[in-house]
Each structure stands twice: as structure tokens, then as C-alpha cells.
Design an enzyme around this catalytic site. Structure first.
Site, PDB file in Angstrom:
ATOM      1  NE  ARG A  26     -56.767 -26.928  26.221  1.00 47.41           N
ATOM      2  CZ  ARG A  26     -55.923 -27.452  27.080  1.00 47.41           C
ATOM      3  NH1 ARG A  26     -54.764 -26.883  27.312  1.00 47.41           N
ATOM      4  NH2 ARG A  26     -56.222 -28.563  27.733  1.00 47.41           N
ATOM      5  CD  GLU A  32     -58.007 -26.272  33.316  1.00 43.29           C
ATOM      6  OE1 GLU A  32     -58.365 -26.902  32.290  1.00 43.29           O
ATOM      7  OE2 GLU A  32     -57.323 -25.263  33.250  1.00 43.29           O
ATOM      8  CG  ASP A  35     -64.206 -29.405  28.668  1.00 41.79           C
ATOM      9  OD1 ASP A  35     -64.026 -29.924  29.791  1.00 41.79           O
ATOM     10  OD2 ASP A  35     -63.521 -29.726  27.674  1.00 41.79           O
ATOM     11  N   GLY A 126     -50.319 -30.676  29.536  1.00 37.57           N
ATOM     12  CA  GLY A 126     -51.557 -29.928  29.730  1.00 37.57           C
ATOM     13  C   GLY A 126     -51.776 -28.863  28.666  1.00 37.57           C
ATOM     14  CB  SER A 128     -54.292 -29.453  24.141  1.00 40.11           C
ATOM     15  OG  SER A 128     -55.476 -30.073  23.872  1.00 40.11           O
ATOM     16  CB  SER A 129     -49.294 -32.705  22.790  1.00 41.54           C
ATOM     17  OG  SER A 129     -49.400 -33.606  23.884  1.00 41.54           O
ATOM     18  CG  ASP A 173     -58.350 -30.051  25.185  1.00 40.27           C
ATOM     19  OD1 ASP A 173     -58.603 -29.001  25.812  1.00 40.27           O
ATOM     20  OD2 ASP A 173     -57.968 -31.090  25.739  1.00 40.27           O
TER      21      ASP A 173
END
Length: 441
Positions: A26, A32, A35, A126, A128-129, A173
Site C-alpha cells: 500500500r 503518517e 494509526d 515503506g 508495506s511488503s 497496513d
């Protein structure tokens, strides 16, 4: 794509996969580091994803292989899942997803499986792997068990289970990986988890540019220190306002309990906290607790030796960034003439706050953001945890070809040739769909 994966699976395990699971990475457009403070964020799924080919087996053996030779094979017993927090190795992210589902159903015995993992999300960028791998593994495990869960339940389980690796993240994520839909970004709200479509402007494109500085958030303490600074700021603000501070964990809870606006919370922060860093002793004095209580009851194990906490700066970032997310959504809904310019300004403010108040940027990201703005981006900011990884820029559609060419030249064609090939590094993206299972190729 699948056929190639099927052939590789066959040469690895001598059999063919029964099914495949994909989960996307994503890009967070705005919102940023908020969450985990309880605030809404505004991400979209990218087309890049993690793809796993799966064959359930009759034994308890779990065999994991990766199409990328940098990531070594791993095997273990599905009954004895051990996740080593000290080393964020690739297979541990798979084990997080598996363990989350296993614990949710209270299962002691899991069937074994052969899995071949493939993916094209650049690692530590960054995008989100790692969470995509956790989500993919969760969905793989659910499918092997023949059980059903809603997308929301899956997202919540995977968000919780990624903490097995020591990252105290907030759930954005995993939520977008499952809840994404093609063609729309999502406002993701927490407790309870829900996602609302946000229609992005048709005259602009979002472009991702990789700074090529890698940041592995499970391997460094920056990320968890920020989580703790926000937790401590919430407690001090609650104490200042005579709330039951020991029950408070997130900055959003303070606002909710006071029933005031984000703008008013910024004023309370000005009154209650000072810009100079706090040391543990001062925090203990403010809260009326001992150092031992601070260490064992509030701080996480990997932040117990931190000596300075910048509470004022972190709270200012979170409350102002939370307000920017809501403004961004409102502009998308109202779609004024100068919408792209207004959204760009919010993204620029977000980057400034990440850089100056949250201190999660780095020189390369700042340089890349400047280059993107110089060559036509209306707004540009770091995306993901920061300290490296990618920027996201909003670019008027008619400027896209020249923007890509100029940014490529200014940032990637360095005389020393030190940067990665730009195919992975600079690309326009549109909102992709969420995680799914499909059968035989």
C-alpha cells in the site's frame, strides 16, 4: 506470472500448488504515524503484491521457499511455531500470519504445507511488503484450514499478530491489504475497524519514488520509541486534564474523553507539555510513579533504556496530522476547482511535520521531496514509517511524462551509479484491489 510460479513450485517441491493467495502493498497518501494513536488514515493498495503458491500436505511439516534467492528456505513443524523477535527474517513474517490464525481458532495442531512465496513490492521501502506477507500468510492458513472470517476480522487478527515480531504498529497496513478496492483510496478508521471510499481527483496521478534508503522497522528502535513517546504524551495530557491517566494508551482517547476538537487538542498540548525533551525522571514526577513502574508497566521491553522523550513534538504531529486526514477527505468529497493544489498543500504540510516534529525523515527523503516539487508535483511527502523508503507525490496528469523524466534524471542518474534500477523506484500508481485467494493456474 502464475504459470512461472507453478513451474518453480513444481521444481522445488515436485508437485503442483492447490491454490494461490495474493495480498497487496500500500501507499499511505496522508496520515503518517497516527494509526497506532487511534486516528484515521488514508491509504490505497498498490498493484505490487505478495503472491504465495500453496499445497497442503498430510504431515506437520511447514516448508517455506522464496523465489528470491536472497531469502533462504525455511522449514519447521506447524505445531511448534517459534518467532525470533531479535531477527526480523523474512519467514518470521509468514509465521506471524500463521500463528495469528492458529491462536484465533485456538488450534494446537495445524496441518503442514509447502509454500512458495513471490513478490514485487520493494522491501524496506515503506510500501508495506512485510505486512503484505503477514496478511498473505494469514489468508493462506485460513484457506488451508477451510475456515471463514470476514475481511475486517482477518485485518484485525493480522494487525495483532505482526506484533509477534516486535513492531507495535497500528493496523493500517493490514486493513488496507484486505479492505482495498480497485479504483478508490480508503479512509480507514479504527475501533471499530471500518473503511470508507475516498474518490481521488481524476486530473492527477499519485507517483511513488523510492529514496533507495532501506529502513527495516522491526530491526530498529526508532519506530517503537515513537509509539512510546505518543503513549507517554497521552498519559501526561490525561493527567494534566485530571483524567484517569493510567487507563489511557492513545492520544485519540484523550481527545475523545475531553470531547473537544483536534484544533483544541493542539492548544491543550501547548499548555500541558513543554518543547524541551523529557527524561524518565521528569515523566515519573509528572505521573507520580517510580522509575521501576515506568519501565515495567508503561514502556515496551525495547524502549526501557531510552533516556529522552520528545512528547510535545510527537503530540503536535499526531493531532495536526489527524486533522489533515479529515481535511483531505473533505476536499476529495467537495471537489473544488483547485482541488489538486489544496491536496498537495496538505501533503506538503504532512511532510514538514514528519520531518520537523516527528523526526522520521532522512536527508535523502527530504532531497527527493524537493526534487519532486521542483519538477511539477503539487505536493510530495514521505510515506510509510520513514527514515528511508518512499515518497508519494500528487502530480497533474498532463505533467506526468516530464515529471518522471526529470525526477529520474535529477535523483536516480547519479554520477556514481549508486542507486537501484529505476523500474522499481519511480512509478505512477492507481488504487488496486485487496487480498484474495484463487485456485489452480
Amino acid at each position: 506470472m502464475l504459470l512461472k510460479l507453478k513451474e518453480m513450485f513444481n521444481s522445488k517441491f515436485g508437485s503442483i500448488p492447490k491454490f494461490y493467495v495474493r495480498a497487496p502493498g500500500r501507499v499511505n497518501i496522508i496520515g503518517e504515524h497516527i494509526d497506532y494513536c487511534g486516528y484515521s488514515v488514508l491509504p490505497m493498495a498498490v498493484e505490487q503484491d505478495v503472491l504465495i503458491a500453496v499445497e497442503p500436505v498430510k504431515t506437520y511439516a511447514l516448508q517455506l521457499a522464496n523465489t528470491n534467492p536472497l531469502y533462504p528456505d525455511f522449514s519447521t513443524s506447524a505445531n511448534n511455531i517459534q518467532i525470533d523477535k531479535t531477527k526480523p527474517l523474512w519467514h518470521n513474517y509468514f509465521l506471524c500470519g500463521l500463528k495469528g490464525i492458529q491462536e484465533h481458532f485456538g488450534l494446537s495442531n495445524l496441518t503442514g504445507m509447502n509454500c512458495l512465496v513471490d513478490g514485487n513490492i520493494p522491501p524496506s521501502s515503506g510500501l508495506s511488503s512485510s505486512s503484505a506477507l503477514v496478511c498473505c500468510a494469514g489468508l493462506v492458513t485460513l484457506t488451508v484450514l477451510g475456515r471463514n472470517l470476514s475481511k475486517v476480522e482477518l485485518a484485525e487478527i493480522c494487525a495483532k499478530s505482526e506484533r509477534y515480531i516486535g513492531t507495535e504498529g497500528g493496523g493500517m497496513d493490514q486493513s488496507i491489504s484486505f479492505l482495498a478496492e480497485e479504483g478508490t483510496a480508503k479512509l480507514i478508521e479504527f475501533s471499530p475497524l471500518r473503511a470508507t471510499d475516498v474518490k481521488l481527483p481524476s486530473g492527477a496521478v499519485f507517483v511513488i519514488a523510492n529514496s533507495c534508503v532501506e529502513m527495516n522497522k522491526a530491526a530498529t528502535s526508532h519506530f517503537n520509541i515513537r509509539v512510546m513517546e505518543c503513549r507517554l504524551a497521552a498519559k501526561l495530557l490525561a493527567k494534566y486534564k485530571s483524567l484517569q491517566w493510567d487507563k489511557v494508551l492513545r492520544l485519540e482517547e484523550v481527545q475523545a474523553k475531553l470531547g473537544i476538537s483536534l484544533e483544541e487538542m493542539l492548544l491543550v498540548t501547548e499548555d500541558a507539555l513543554h518543547p524541551e525533551p523529557y527524561n524518565p525522571e521528569e515523566i515519573c514526577r509528572c505521573l507520580g510513579i517510580s522509575l521501576e513502574e515506568l519501565r515495567t508497566q508503561i514502556l515496551s521491553p525495547n524502549t526501557q533504556d531510552v533516556l529522552i522523550f520528545k512528547l510535545y513534538q510527537r503530540a503536535k504531529h499526531v493531532y495536526s496530522e489527524a486533522a489533515r486526514v479529515l481535511q483531505f477527505k473533505k476536499i476529495c468529497e467537495e471537489a473544488p476547482e483547485n482541488m489538486v493544489q489544496l491536496l498537495g498543500e496538505l501533503m506538503n504540510q504532512s511532510h514538514m511535520s514528519c520531518r520537523d516534529m516527528y523526526e522520521c525523515s532522512c536527508p535523502e527523503l527530504d532531497q527527493l521531496v524537493d526534487i519532486c516539487r521542483k519538477f511539477g508535483a503539487q505536493g510530495s511527502r514521505l510515506t510509510g514509517a520513514g527514515w528511508g523508503g518512499c515518497t508519494v507525490s500528487i502530480v497533474p496528469a498532463d505533467k506526468l511524462p516530464s515529471f518522471l523524466a526529470n525526477v529520474h534524471k535529477a535523483y536516480y542518474q547519479r554520477s556514481d551509479g549508486s542507486l537501484a534500477p529505476e523500474k522499481q523506484s519511480l512509478f505512477a500508481t492507481k488504487p488496486g484491489g485487496g487480498a484474495l485467494v484463487f485456485l489452480e493456474a
